[in-house]
Design a protein around this motif. Structure first.
Motif, mmCIF file in Angstrom:
data_model
loop_
_atom_site.group_PDB
_atom_site.id
_atom_site.type_symbol
_atom_site.label_atom_id
_atom_site.label_comp_id
_atom_site.label_asym_id
_atom_site.label_seq_id
_atom_site.Cartn_x
_atom_site.Cartn_y
_atom_site.Cartn_z
ATOM 1 N N GLU A 89 0.989 -1.110 -0.233
ATOM 2 C CA GLU A 89 -0.091 -0.031 0.127
ATOM 3 C C GLU A 89 0.791 1.212 0.130
ATOM 4 O OE1 GLU A 89 -3.328 2.159 2.641
ATOM 5 O OE2 GLU A 89 -2.560 0.202 3.209
ATOM 6 N N THR A 90 1.926 1.153 0.908
ATOM 7 C CA THR A 90 2.892 2.493 0.829
ATOM 8 C C THR A 90 3.615 2.535 -0.414
ATOM 9 O OG1 THR A 90 3.107 1.956 3.211
ATOM 10 C CG2 THR A 90 4.640 3.546 2.092
ATOM 11 N N ALA A 91 3.938 1.682 -1.050
ATOM 12 C CA ALA A 91 4.840 1.513 -2.172
ATOM 13 C C ALA A 91 3.856 2.021 -3.440
ATOM 14 C CB ALA A 91 5.398 0.406 -2.630
ATOM 15 N N THR A 92 2.468 1.734 -3.433
ATOM 16 C CA THR A 92 1.623 2.188 -4.673
ATOM 17 C C THR A 92 1.523 3.624 -4.167
ATOM 18 O OG1 THR A 92 0.655 -0.127 -4.434
ATOM 19 C CG2 THR A 92 -0.618 1.586 -5.267
ATOM 20 N N LYS A 93 1.180 4.006 -3.007
ATOM 21 C CA LYS A 93 0.938 5.572 -2.847
ATOM 22 C C LYS A 93 1.913 6.289 -3.222
ATOM 23 C CE LYS A 93 -2.331 5.039 0.962
ATOM 24 N NZ LYS A 93 -2.562 5.678 2.581
ATOM 25 N N ASN A 94 3.307 5.755 -3.082
ATOM 26 C CA ASN A 94 4.511 6.741 -3.515
ATOM 27 C C ASN A 94 4.679 6.770 -4.997
ATOM 28 O OD1 ASN A 94 5.095 7.180 -0.642
ATOM 29 N ND2 ASN A 94 6.478 5.368 -0.581
ATOM 30 N N ALA A 95 4.014 5.661 -5.391
ATOM 31 C CA ALA A 95 4.080 5.562 -7.172
ATOM 32 C C ALA A 95 2.948 6.379 -7.585
ATOM 33 C CB ALA A 95 3.820 4.042 -7.522
ATOM 34 N N ARG A 96 1.847 6.694 -6.966
ATOM 35 C CA ARG A 96 0.818 7.430 -7.667
ATOM 36 C C ARG A 96 1.235 8.827 -7.219
ATOM 37 N NH1 ARG A 96 -4.528 7.093 -9.693
ATOM 38 N NH2 ARG A 96 -5.422 9.306 -9.462
ATOM 39 N N ALA A 97 1.792 9.247 -5.922
ATOM 40 C CA ALA A 97 2.464 10.496 -6.121
ATOM 41 C C ALA A 97 3.335 11.203 -7.178
ATOM 42 C CB ALA A 97 3.254 10.591 -4.758
ATOM 43 N N ALA A 98 4.234 10.024 -7.442
ATOM 44 C CA ALA A 98 5.171 10.325 -8.645
ATOM 45 C C ALA A 98 4.504 10.484 -9.785
ATOM 46 C CB ALA A 98 6.144 9.179 -8.474
ATOM 47 N N ALA A 99 3.468 9.791 -10.154
ATOM 48 C CA ALA A 99 2.708 9.798 -11.431
ATOM 49 C C ALA A 99 1.814 11.352 -11.425
ATOM 50 C CB ALA A 99 1.804 8.537 -11.550
ATOM 51 N N ASP A 100 1.404 11.281 -10.328
ATOM 52 C CA ASP A 100 0.458 12.751 -10.219
ATOM 53 C C ASP A 100 1.333 13.926 -10.662
ATOM 54 O OD1 ASP A 100 -2.111 11.810 -9.810
ATOM 55 O OD2 ASP A 100 -1.783 11.816 -7.557
ATOM 56 N N LYS A 101 2.716 13.881 -9.945
ATOM 57 C CA LYS A 101 3.490 14.922 -10.338
ATOM 58 C C LYS A 101 4.041 14.954 -11.741
ATOM 59 C CE LYS A 101 6.378 18.238 -8.985
ATOM 60 N NZ LYS A 101 6.992 18.821 -10.298
ATOM 61 N N PHE A 102 4.007 13.931 -12.490
ATOM 62 C CA PHE A 102 4.317 13.769 -13.802
ATOM 63 C C PHE A 102 3.410 14.458 -14.662
ATOM 64 C CE2 PHE A 102 4.753 12.140 -17.979
ATOM 65 C CZ PHE A 102 6.158 12.160 -18.188
ATOM 66 N N ALA A 103 2.063 13.703 -14.340
ATOM 67 C CA ALA A 103 0.784 14.433 -14.971
ATOM 68 C C ALA A 103 0.642 15.806 -15.051
ATOM 69 C CB ALA A 103 -0.185 13.527 -14.485
ATOM 70 N N LYS A 104 0.785 16.330 -13.702
ATOM 71 C CA LYS A 104 0.691 17.836 -13.463
ATOM 72 C C LYS A 104 1.662 18.564 -14.388
ATOM 73 C CE LYS A 104 0.681 21.282 -9.971
ATOM 74 N NZ LYS A 104 0.610 21.439 -8.629
ATOM 75 N N ASP A 105 2.837 18.015 -14.469
ATOM 76 C CA ASP A 105 4.152 18.886 -15.035
ATOM 77 C C ASP A 105 3.748 18.663 -16.638
ATOM 78 O OD1 ASP A 105 5.193 19.380 -12.679
ATOM 79 O OD2 ASP A 105 6.637 17.948 -12.821
ATOM 80 N N SER A 106 3.042 17.738 -17.070
ATOM 81 C CA SER A 106 2.908 17.705 -18.610
ATOM 82 C C SER A 106 1.679 18.004 -18.809
ATOM 83 C CB SER A 106 3.193 16.400 -18.891
ATOM 84 O OG SER A 106 2.152 15.367 -18.255
ATOM 85 N N ASP A 107 0.656 18.584 -18.100
ATOM 86 C CA ASP A 107 -0.352 19.390 -18.461
ATOM 87 C C ASP A 107 -1.494 18.283 -18.807
ATOM 88 O OD1 ASP A 107 0.011 22.093 -17.814
ATOM 89 O OD2 ASP A 107 1.077 22.208 -19.954
ATOM 90 N N SER A 108 -1.338 17.026 -18.216
ATOM 91 C CA SER A 108 -2.156 15.884 -18.586
ATOM 92 C C SER A 108 -2.898 15.349 -17.182
ATOM 93 C CB SER A 108 -1.272 14.712 -18.927
ATOM 94 O OG SER A 108 -0.684 15.172 -19.901
ATOM 95 N N LYS A 109 -3.855 14.635 -17.369
ATOM 96 C CA LYS A 109 -4.730 14.100 -16.211
ATOM 97 C C LYS A 109 -4.123 12.500 -16.136
ATOM 98 C CE LYS A 109 -8.831 17.097 -16.454
ATOM 99 N NZ LYS A 109 -10.144 16.913 -16.585
ATOM 100 N N LEU A 110 -4.121 12.191 -14.813
ATOM 101 C CA LEU A 110 -3.567 10.845 -14.513
ATOM 102 C C LEU A 110 -4.844 9.673 -14.756
ATOM 103 C CD1 LEU A 110 -0.980 9.275 -13.884
ATOM 104 C CD2 LEU A 110 -1.581 9.355 -11.547
ATOM 105 N N GLY A 111 -4.688 8.738 -15.596
ATOM 106 C CA GLY A 111 -5.849 7.927 -15.818
ATOM 107 C C GLY A 111 -5.661 6.567 -15.001
ATOM 108 N N LYS A 112 -6.148 5.590 -15.390
ATOM 109 C CA LYS A 112 -6.389 4.384 -14.638
ATOM 110 C C LYS A 112 -5.151 3.562 -14.787
ATOM 111 C CE LYS A 112 -11.043 3.353 -15.400
ATOM 112 N NZ LYS A 112 -12.191 2.518 -16.189
ATOM 113 N N ILE A 113 -4.700 2.720 -13.870
ATOM 114 C CA ILE A 113 -3.530 1.553 -13.919
ATOM 115 C C ILE A 113 -3.554 0.832 -15.325
ATOM 116 C CG2 ILE A 113 -2.527 -0.040 -12.925
ATOM 117 C CD1 ILE A 113 -2.959 0.926 -10.152
ATOM 118 N N LYS A 114 -2.854 0.684 -16.156
ATOM 119 C CA LYS A 114 -2.718 -0.306 -17.040
ATOM 120 C C LYS A 114 -2.021 -1.503 -16.720
ATOM 121 C CE LYS A 114 -2.707 1.255 -21.226
ATOM 122 N NZ LYS A 114 -2.312 1.587 -22.596
#
Length: 233
Positions: free
Chosen positions: A174-199
């Motif tokens: 759970e902790t590792a997944t939350k940390n991964a999600r935080a990194a993905a959110d930051k990337f999406a924000k920096d690229s003017d995108s929205k984060l979608g579902k886990i593929k």
């Protein structure tokens, strides 16, 4: 003339519809290719809950019956020391002695003061980690009886383990997944995108290591998850 106009209208409509589907397909294909791959780390320190303590000693001599009698007496003294400090019979294992006959070793013809070298090992396997650690510090009680527990042989090093990995796995994932999600959110924000579902998600391998060389009874558990998220406009 009317047939020609009708056919032209139908053809035009067909081309418009085909163009719409081609464009939709291209957009869908482009969206599918927009993926961000991130890693999430989780670490935890836990105390070891199992210890294996080999008490190894050696006896030298030239008369086998005398040596084996001495080993039997020494084993009894060690077992008494262990049981008097709270170790049970189920936690004690007395190994068969290992005999080395220097006279039978053809590659060594040099004279030796003692023909036989007998190694004896008594192994404690217990969940009482703190108790065993304290007993290791109190080996002087055995020295007072003339029993010298040897060290330095890698085969007889004290080993500490943690066997409760399944109990902490859910929390760490759970902790590792939350940390991964935080990194993905930051990337999406920096690229003017929205984060979608886990593929796709890869839990990764759990590793358990000593925290450091001086505290092998404290373990560090580590896991890295890898997750692919889709990116949307």
């Amino acid at each position: 003339m009317k047939n020609w106009r009708t056919e032209a209208i139908i053809l035009a409509i067909g081309m418009l519809v085909m163009g719409y589907f081609i464009q939709s397909g291209l957009n869908s294909f482009s969206t599918r290719d927009r993926v961000v791959t991130v890693k999430g780390l989780a670490e935890m320190e836990v105390p070891a809950n199992k210890v294996t303590w080999p008490l190894m000693y050696r006896e030298l001599g030239n008369d086998l019956p005398t040596l084996y009698n001495k080993i039997s007496t020494t084993n009894q003294a060690i077992v008494h020391f262990l049981k008097s400090n709270g170790i049970t019979d189920e936690e004690i294992s007395v190994n068969a002695p290992e005999l080395s006959d220097r006279q039978a070793e053809r590659y060594d013809n040099s004279p030796v003061p003692f023909r036989y070298n007998v190694t004896s090992v008594i192994t404690v396997t217990s969940s009482k980690v703190d108790l065993v650690r304290q007993m290791i510090l109190e080996q002087s009680e055995l020295l007072k009886q003339g029993i010298a527990i040897s060290g330095g042989d890698y085969r007889y090093n004290t080993r500490y383990e943690f066997t409760g990995l399944n109990d902490v796995k859910p929390q760490m994932i759970e902790t590792a997944t939350k940390n991964a999600r935080a990194a993905a959110d930051k990337f999406a924000k920096d690229s003017d995108s929205k984060l979608g579902k886990i593929k796709r998600a890869n839990q990764g391998q759990f590793s358990i290591e000593d925290r450091d060389a001086n505290t092998p009874y404290i373990k560090r558990i580590r896991v890295v998850t890898t997750i692919d998220y889709s990116l949307e406009d």
